[in-house]
Structures are given as structure tokens and as C-alpha cells.
Design an enzyme around this catalytic site. Structure first.
Site, short mmCIF file in Angstrom:
data_model
loop_
_atom_site.label_atom_id
_atom_site.label_comp_id
_atom_site.label_asym_id
_atom_site.label_seq_id
_atom_site.Cartn_x
_atom_site.Cartn_y
_atom_site.Cartn_z
N ASP A 94 94.38 0.05 32.17
CA ASP A 94 94.11 0.10 33.61
C ASP A 94 95.45 0.16 34.34
O ASP A 94 95.95 -0.83 34.85
CB ASP A 94 93.30 -1.12 34.03
CG ASP A 94 92.79 -1.00 35.46
OD1 ASP A 94 92.99 0.07 36.07
OD2 ASP A 94 92.18 -1.96 35.96
N ALA A 95 96.01 1.37 34.35
CA ALA A 95 97.36 1.57 34.87
C ALA A 95 97.39 2.29 36.21
O ALA A 95 98.39 2.23 36.92
CB ALA A 95 98.19 2.36 33.85
N LYS A 96 96.32 3.00 36.53
CA LYS A 96 96.20 3.73 37.80
C LYS A 96 97.42 4.60 38.06
O LYS A 96 98.00 4.59 39.14
CB LYS A 96 95.94 2.76 38.96
CG LYS A 96 94.65 1.96 38.80
CD LYS A 96 94.43 1.00 39.95
CE LYS A 96 93.12 0.25 39.79
NZ LYS A 96 93.18 -0.75 38.67
N ARG A 97 97.78 5.39 37.06
CA ARG A 97 98.92 6.28 37.18
C ARG A 97 98.51 7.59 37.86
O ARG A 97 97.34 7.81 38.15
CB ARG A 97 99.54 6.55 35.81
CG ARG A 97 100.10 5.32 35.10
CD ARG A 97 101.18 4.63 35.92
NE ARG A 97 102.00 3.75 35.11
CZ ARG A 97 101.94 2.43 35.11
NH1 ARG A 97 101.07 1.82 35.88
NH2 ARG A 97 102.73 1.69 34.34
N THR A 121 93.35 4.80 33.35
CA THR A 121 92.87 5.07 34.71
C THR A 121 93.94 5.85 35.47
O THR A 121 95.13 5.58 35.35
CB THR A 121 92.55 3.76 35.46
OG1 THR A 121 93.69 2.91 35.46
CG2 THR A 121 91.38 3.05 34.81
#
Length: 272
Positions: A94-97, A121
Site C-alpha cells: 500500500d504505497a500509493k505511488r 496501490t
């Protein structure tokens, strides 16, 4: 992990539970702080206690980055432990890169190749060239932020576009279908937006959805299951704080296991 393997695991365990490893060193039981790596020891105990009821684990990368080098070491130990001991479980970074192409390509290499996560993510705001570098990896998945569970989601994501009735998140869903398919593209849809779930399913009926917000954030598990679960069980419901911080005593892992089991039992009747 490919789609068939993930669906088989869901049917076998009769669960769509994803446990979020949002491991905050300030919240874990104090006796663990005496350990050489308290974050990993906490994660390991949670995983061992919940894996029977869980089909995915989702470390929130921010909690590890905040600890510097030691945090990255804890993260690496955690993903290695999962891959070595529970290879049937789906793993989510869950890094939202999401950045310009060459930067996204390096993020993809870091999480898919170096850390061996199954998925990551990704924020879609910068468009196709920021997302496509994450695609094309065998048995790896992009989980695109579509409709998030935070209150600020209403600032942009649900706004109508011009004179159209189409909301921005619907445009994101429609456009992103050009970047991937049901075999490698999932979407984040918050449980606190359950009334929008049908709109999501109208656009992406076959893609997996990752649904945070059940439990501590107030989302209804039954509403999500009823509105989000497709003919094939293509849903992952995340619970973080409600499972991992259910107890702060020496029995924390045992209580987490009981919480995970309770969620699995609530999910089971919906899974055919």
C-alpha cells in the site's frame, strides 16, 4: 499470483479478508519494544494468528518509511516471511505511488522485483504514462485508487464533469480500462462509499475491488458484500486497526485471530 489462484484461495477459505499491517510502533504492545525488531515481531505474530482466515495482507508503506532504514528492514522481513511461509496469500504494497514514467518504472522494480509483492496501490492523477510502467509484470497487479474512503474524497472524486452526470471516479474507471484488464488491474473503492458501489460495478463488473474502511472507519461489511461481490468472488475487504489493535496485551495475536475469524464467518455465507 494470478487471478485463478486468488479466486481459488477465496473459495477455499470462504473469505475475502485482507488484513492491513499498518504497524505503528507507538501502538504495538509495549513488551515487544524489548525485541530487536519489534515491528517485525508484531507482524509475524499477527500473520501466524490470522492467516487461516485471511486471503491478503497489506502493509501500509508509510508506517515503515517513517522508521527509516530499520522500517525498510522490518518491511523486507515481513514480505519475506509471508512469501516463504504463506505463499498462497496475496500481498499488497500500500504505497500509493504514481509519477512520471521513468520514476514509476523504478517504483515497480522496487516493489515487484526487489520486495516481491504481488501488487501495489497506484494513484492515477498523472494519467496513463504514470500507471503503465507498473503493468506488464507477470502475475503482478496494479490497484488503482478510484473512490477512496477518506472524507476528502468528495472534494474531487464524486464531482460531475462539466454538464455530464459522469463523476470523476467513473471517468478514472473508464479510462483505466485501456491500461489493464481483470487479470492485472484492481481498484480501491472505500467501504464508506458503499452506496456508490453499484456505479463502480456498472463500469468494472469483473475487476477485483480492494475495499478499505470496514470497521474503525465505519463501513458496513454486509453492504459491501451485497453490492460489491461479483459472480466470481472478485473482492478484497481490508480491516487494519479493527484486527491488529484489538488487544494491546500479551494476548494481542490471539485476539487478532478471533477478530479475523469473526469477519471470515460474516463473509462466508456470501461466497459460493
Amino acid at each position: 499470483m494470478n487471478r485463478k489462484q486468488l479466486v481459488e484461495q477465496i473459495r477455499k477459505k470462504k473469505s475475502v479478508l485482507c488484513v492491513g499491517l499498518d504497524t505503528d510502533i507507538e501502538k504495538i504492545p509495549s513488551f515487544l519494544l524489548e525485541k530487536e525488531d519489534p515491528v517485525f515481531e508484531f507482524n509475524k505474530a499477527i500473520i501466524d494468528a490470522t492467516h487461516k482466515y485471511t486471503v491478503a495482507y497489506k502493509p501500509n508503506i508509510a508506517f515503515y518509511e517513517a522508521l527509516g532504514v530499520k522500517g525498510w528492514q522490518s518491511l523486507e522481513k515481513t514480505i519475506n516471511y509471508l512469501n516463504e511461509n504463506y505463499p498462497e496469500v496475496f500481498t499488497i504494497a500500500d504505497a500509493k505511488r504514481g509519477d512520471i514514467g521513468n520514476t514509476s518504472a523504478r517504483y515497480a522494480k522496487a516493489f515487484f522485483e526487489e520486495l516481491s509483492f504481488d501488487s501495489i496501490t497506484v494513484a492515477p492523477y498523472m494519467g496513463s504514462d504514470s500507471v503503465k510502467p507498473f503493468t506488464g509484470f507477470k502475475n503482478k497487479w496494479v490497484i488503482l485508487l478510484a473512490l477512496t474512503s477518506n472524507p476528502g474524497a468528495f472534494d474531487f472524486q464524486t464531482q460531475n464533469r462539466g454538464n455530464s452526470d459522469e463523476m470523476l471516479f467513473e471517468k478514472v474507471l473508464e479510462e483505466s480500462k485501456k491500461w489493464g484488464d481483470k487479470e492485472d488491474m484492481m481498484y480501491v473503492v472505500g467501504a464508506t462509499k458503499a452506496d456508490y458501489m453499484r456505479k463502480v460495478r456498472n463500469v468494472v463488473p469483473e475487476n477485483f475491488l480492494l475495499v478499505p474502511g470496514v470497521g474503525a472507519q465505519g463501513g458496513s461489511l454486509s453492504e459491501v458484500m451485497e453490492n460489491g461481490l461479483g459472480k466470481e468472488p472478485n473482492l478484497l475487504i481490508n480491516s487494519s486497526r479493527g484486527v491488529i489493535y484489538a488487544s494491546n496485551e500479551e494476548d494481542f495475536a490471539e485476539i487478532a485471530g478471533k477478530k479475523a475469524k469473526a469477519l471470515q464467518q460474516e463473509m462466508a455465507p456470501y461466497i459460493k
